[in-house]
Design an enzyme around this catalytic site. Structure first.
Site, PDB file in Angstrom:
ATOM      1  N   GLY A   1       5.349 -35.506 -45.443  1.00  0.00           N
ATOM      2  CA  GLY A   1       3.958 -35.056 -45.538  1.00  0.00           C
ATOM      3  C   GLY A   1       3.883 -33.540 -45.493  1.00  0.00           C
TER       4      GLY A   1
ATOM      5  CG  ASN B   1       0.431 -45.732 -41.464  1.00  0.00           C
ATOM      6  OD1 ASN B   1       0.814 -44.710 -42.016  1.00  0.00           O
ATOM      7  ND2 ASN B   1      -0.811 -45.895 -41.046  1.00  0.00           N
TER       8      ASN B   1
ATOM      9  CG  ASP C   1      -2.717 -36.733 -26.790  1.00  0.00           C
ATOM     10  OD1 ASP C   1      -3.767 -36.555 -27.414  1.00  0.00           O
ATOM     11  OD2 ASP C   1      -1.775 -37.414 -27.235  1.00  0.00           O
TER      12      ASP C   1
ATOM     13  CG  HIS D   1      -1.622 -39.681 -30.321  1.00  0.00           C
ATOM     14  ND1 HIS D   1      -2.191 -38.594 -29.704  1.00  0.00           N
ATOM     15  CD2 HIS D   1      -1.961 -39.573 -31.622  1.00  0.00           C
ATOM     16  CE1 HIS D   1      -2.831 -37.865 -30.597  1.00  0.00           C
ATOM     17  NE2 HIS D   1      -2.715 -38.443 -31.779  1.00  0.00           N
TER      18      HIS D   1
HETATM   19  P1  NDP Z   1      -2.501 -33.961 -41.840  1.00  0.00           P
HETATM   20  O1  NDP Z   1      -1.336 -33.127 -42.122  1.00  0.00           O
HETATM   21  O2  NDP Z   1      -3.719 -33.321 -41.303  1.00  0.00           O
HETATM   22  O3  NDP Z   1      -2.118 -35.153 -40.844  1.00  0.00           O
HETATM   23  C1  NDP Z   1      -0.957 -35.927 -41.040  1.00  0.00           C
HETATM   24  C2  NDP Z   1      -0.871 -37.024 -40.029  1.00  0.00           C
HETATM   25  O4  NDP Z   1      -0.799 -36.494 -38.725  1.00  0.00           O
HETATM   26  C3  NDP Z   1      -2.047 -37.989 -40.025  1.00  0.00           C
HETATM   27  O5  NDP Z   1      -1.537 -39.307 -39.933  1.00  0.00           O
HETATM   28  C4  NDP Z   1      -2.799 -37.600 -38.794  1.00  0.00           C
HETATM   29  O6  NDP Z   1      -3.450 -38.722 -38.203  1.00  0.00           O
HETATM   30  C5  NDP Z   1      -1.649 -37.228 -37.896  1.00  0.00           C
HETATM   31  N1  NDP Z   1      -2.001 -36.560 -36.656  1.00  0.00           N
HETATM   32  C6  NDP Z   1      -1.416 -36.803 -35.483  1.00  0.00           C
HETATM   33  N2  NDP Z   1      -1.913 -36.088 -34.520  1.00  0.00           N
HETATM   34  C7  NDP Z   1      -2.884 -35.373 -35.068  1.00  0.00           C
HETATM   35  C8  NDP Z   1      -3.785 -34.453 -34.546  1.00  0.00           C
HETATM   36  N3  NDP Z   1      -3.814 -34.152 -33.280  1.00  0.00           N
HETATM   37  N4  NDP Z   1      -4.632 -33.850 -35.383  1.00  0.00           N
HETATM   38  C9  NDP Z   1      -4.626 -34.162 -36.675  1.00  0.00           C
HETATM   39  N5  NDP Z   1      -3.797 -35.054 -37.216  1.00  0.00           N
HETATM   40  C10 NDP Z   1      -2.933 -35.652 -36.421  1.00  0.00           C
HETATM   41  O7  NDP Z   1      -2.899 -34.819 -43.117  1.00  0.00           O
HETATM   42  P2  NDP Z   1      -3.018 -34.385 -44.629  1.00  0.00           P
HETATM   43  O8  NDP Z   1      -3.798 -35.462 -45.278  1.00  0.00           O
HETATM   44  O9  NDP Z   1      -3.407 -32.975 -44.771  1.00  0.00           O
HETATM   45  O10 NDP Z   1      -1.531 -34.448 -45.146  1.00  0.00           O
HETATM   46  C11 NDP Z   1      -0.780 -35.580 -45.158  1.00  0.00           C
HETATM   47  C12 NDP Z   1       0.295 -35.382 -46.207  1.00  0.00           C
HETATM   48  O11 NDP Z   1       1.182 -36.455 -46.084  1.00  0.00           O
HETATM   49  C13 NDP Z   1      -0.225 -35.355 -47.635  1.00  0.00           C
HETATM   50  O12 NDP Z   1       0.306 -34.230 -48.276  1.00  0.00           O
HETATM   51  C14 NDP Z   1       0.336 -36.641 -48.222  1.00  0.00           C
HETATM   52  O13 NDP Z   1       0.679 -36.504 -49.588  1.00  0.00           O
HETATM   53  C15 NDP Z   1       1.549 -36.838 -47.379  1.00  0.00           C
HETATM   54  N6  NDP Z   1       2.119 -38.160 -47.275  1.00  0.00           N
HETATM   55  C16 NDP Z   1       3.471 -38.203 -47.417  1.00  0.00           C
HETATM   56  C17 NDP Z   1       4.135 -39.361 -47.312  1.00  0.00           C
HETATM   57  C18 NDP Z   1       5.607 -39.330 -47.478  1.00  0.00           C
HETATM   58  O14 NDP Z   1       6.197 -38.283 -47.327  1.00  0.00           O
HETATM   59  N7  NDP Z   1       6.234 -40.436 -47.799  1.00  0.00           N
HETATM   60  C19 NDP Z   1       3.458 -40.616 -47.049  1.00  0.00           C
HETATM   61  C20 NDP Z   1       2.052 -40.474 -46.841  1.00  0.00           C
HETATM   62  C21 NDP Z   1       1.416 -39.274 -46.949  1.00  0.00           C
HETATM   63  P3  NDP Z   1      -4.998 -39.069 -38.439  1.00  0.00           P
HETATM   64  O15 NDP Z   1      -5.086 -39.591 -39.829  1.00  0.00           O
HETATM   65  O16 NDP Z   1      -5.257 -40.086 -37.394  1.00  0.00           O
HETATM   66  O17 NDP Z   1      -5.741 -37.781 -38.241  1.00  0.00           O
END
Ligand code: NDP
Length: 328
Positions: free
Chosen positions: A11, A105, A159, A187
């Site tokens: 990600g 997931n 947290d 969490h």
């Molecule tokens: P973020 O980078 O903002 O967040 C990513 C993850 O972190 C989410 O699941 C989010 O959970 C979690 N998270 C955990 N703790 C926190 C916190 N305290 N505050 C915010 N988030 C937290 O998400 P984006 O959408 O900006 O980016 C996700 C990226 O992941 C995208 O670029 C997408 O393409 C990529 N992706 C890659 C995958 C892979 O490599 N195979 C698979 C899926 C996605 P929550 O949703 O609960 O906020």
């Protein structure tokens, strides 16, 4: 000089990724003596954005950054990984049932667990950030049978840090004066930030606060719901503070906790404190030489017991759901 450590980040093109990569590359994840090689995993649609970030990383001319490689294939991304930061996850969408979220997931964390099993370095350490982090970590772990189970951890450090900041503000002290805080459980909104064993300037923090009403009605809900408060204020979820916590988690795991203090990590339970063995739950831990140990012997009063049990119940429910879905 030391050979570079391979750090795989999934990600990588997301919000947290953007706040995280520059800090890893500047040496804050592993220390100022350790060169790093970044291996970024993204879904195909986000690879171009990750390439853009790689250009910026290059432009920082970080002395410790030994290279950046970008992948859309988990098997390749985890080849040789010494540290895996699993940030990318399927976000909660409106109207989505918890089972649907866990299933979506599963489609991400199962292949990533398999990839870690197949190709990661023998010393691999994994931190899952993507939510639901504890159960995503459990899924990845289940598909990496050759990797020691304790290498799969989930992030509750944000947290923990939030609790430290709130408590310090309440007591009018610096965060550095707060020690031995604990986040127990999941969490999620059920997490339990425990100040009964915490110390402020060497004195018991709960006694220093002396206000059970503040604890129950303000502190615990504020820490547990801080994510929503950030979204409300910022119009976007916390990213820099989440990245900061990921850095803290891995840095302390690798470099050890300070004498007289501990940190909170989501780790596979060994049954301590009545938490069922195997689920990935947050505990107070100390770390040394790259290994963590649960702090033992803390007295848990009835209030804390109820809070821990409620969060642990949520985790066992999540485990049962992913078991029924055939994900573990
Ligand atoms: P973020 O980078 O903002 O967040 C990513 C993850 O972190 C989410 O699941 C989010 O959970 C979690 N998270 C955990 N703790 C926190 C916190 N305290 N505050 C915010 N988030 C937290 O998400 P984006 O959408 O900006 O980016 C996700 C990226 O992941 C995208 O670029 C997408 O393409 C990529 N992706 C890659 C995958 C892979 O490599 N195979 C698979 C899926 C996605 P929550 O949703 O609960 O906020």
């Amino acid at each position: 000089t030391q050979a570079p450590v391979n750090v795989t980040v999934t990600g990588a093109a997301g919000q947290i990724g953007y706040a995280l990569l520059f800090r890893i590359a500047s040496g804050q994840l592993l220390g100022q003596d350790t060169p790093v090689k970044l291996r970024l995993l993204e879904i195909p649609q986000a690879v171009k954005a990750a390439e853009g970030t790689a250009l910026e990383l290059e432009d920082c001319a970080f002395p410790l950054l030994a290279g950046v490689d970008i992948f859309d294939d988990a098997k390749k991304a985890f080849e040789g990984a010494n540290v895996g930061l699993l940030v990318g996850a399927r976000p909660r969408a409106k109207g989505m049932e918890r089972g649907d979220l866990l299933e979506a997931n599963g489609g991400i964390f199962k292949p990533q667990g398999e990839a870690i099993n197949a190709g990661a370095a023998d010393d691999v350490k994994v931190l899952v950030v993507g939510n639901p982090a504890n159960t995503n970590a459990l899924i990845a772990q289940a598909h990496a049978p050759d990797v020691p189970k304790e290498r799969f951890t989930a992030m509750t450090r944000l947290d923990h840090n939030r609790a430290a900041a709130q408590l310090a503000t309440k007591l009018g002290v610096g965060v550095a004066d707060i020690k031995k805080l604990t986040i127990w459980g999941n969490h999620s909104a059920t997490q339990y930030p425990d100040i009964f064993h915490a110390e402020v300037d060497g004195k018991n923090a709960a006694e220093a606060v002396g206000d059970q009403k503040w604890l129950e009605d303000e502190f615990i809900p504020r820490v547990a719901k801080r994510g929503a408060e950030i979204i409300e204020a910022r119009g976007a979820s916390s990213a820099a503070s989440a990245a900061n916590a990921a850095i803290d988690h891995v840095y302390d795991w690798v470099n050890g906790t300070a004498e007289g203090d501990w940190v909170s990590m989501g780790i596979p339970s060994d049954g301590s404190y009545g938490v069922p063995e195997g689920i990935i739950s947050s505990f107070p831990v100390t770390t040394k030489n790259g290994k963590y140990e649960i702090v033992q012997g803390l007295e848990i009063d009835e209030f804390s017991r109820g809070k821990i049990d409620a969060s642990v119940q949520e985790l066992t429910d999540e485990r049962d759901t992913v078991k029924q879905l055939g994900l573990i």
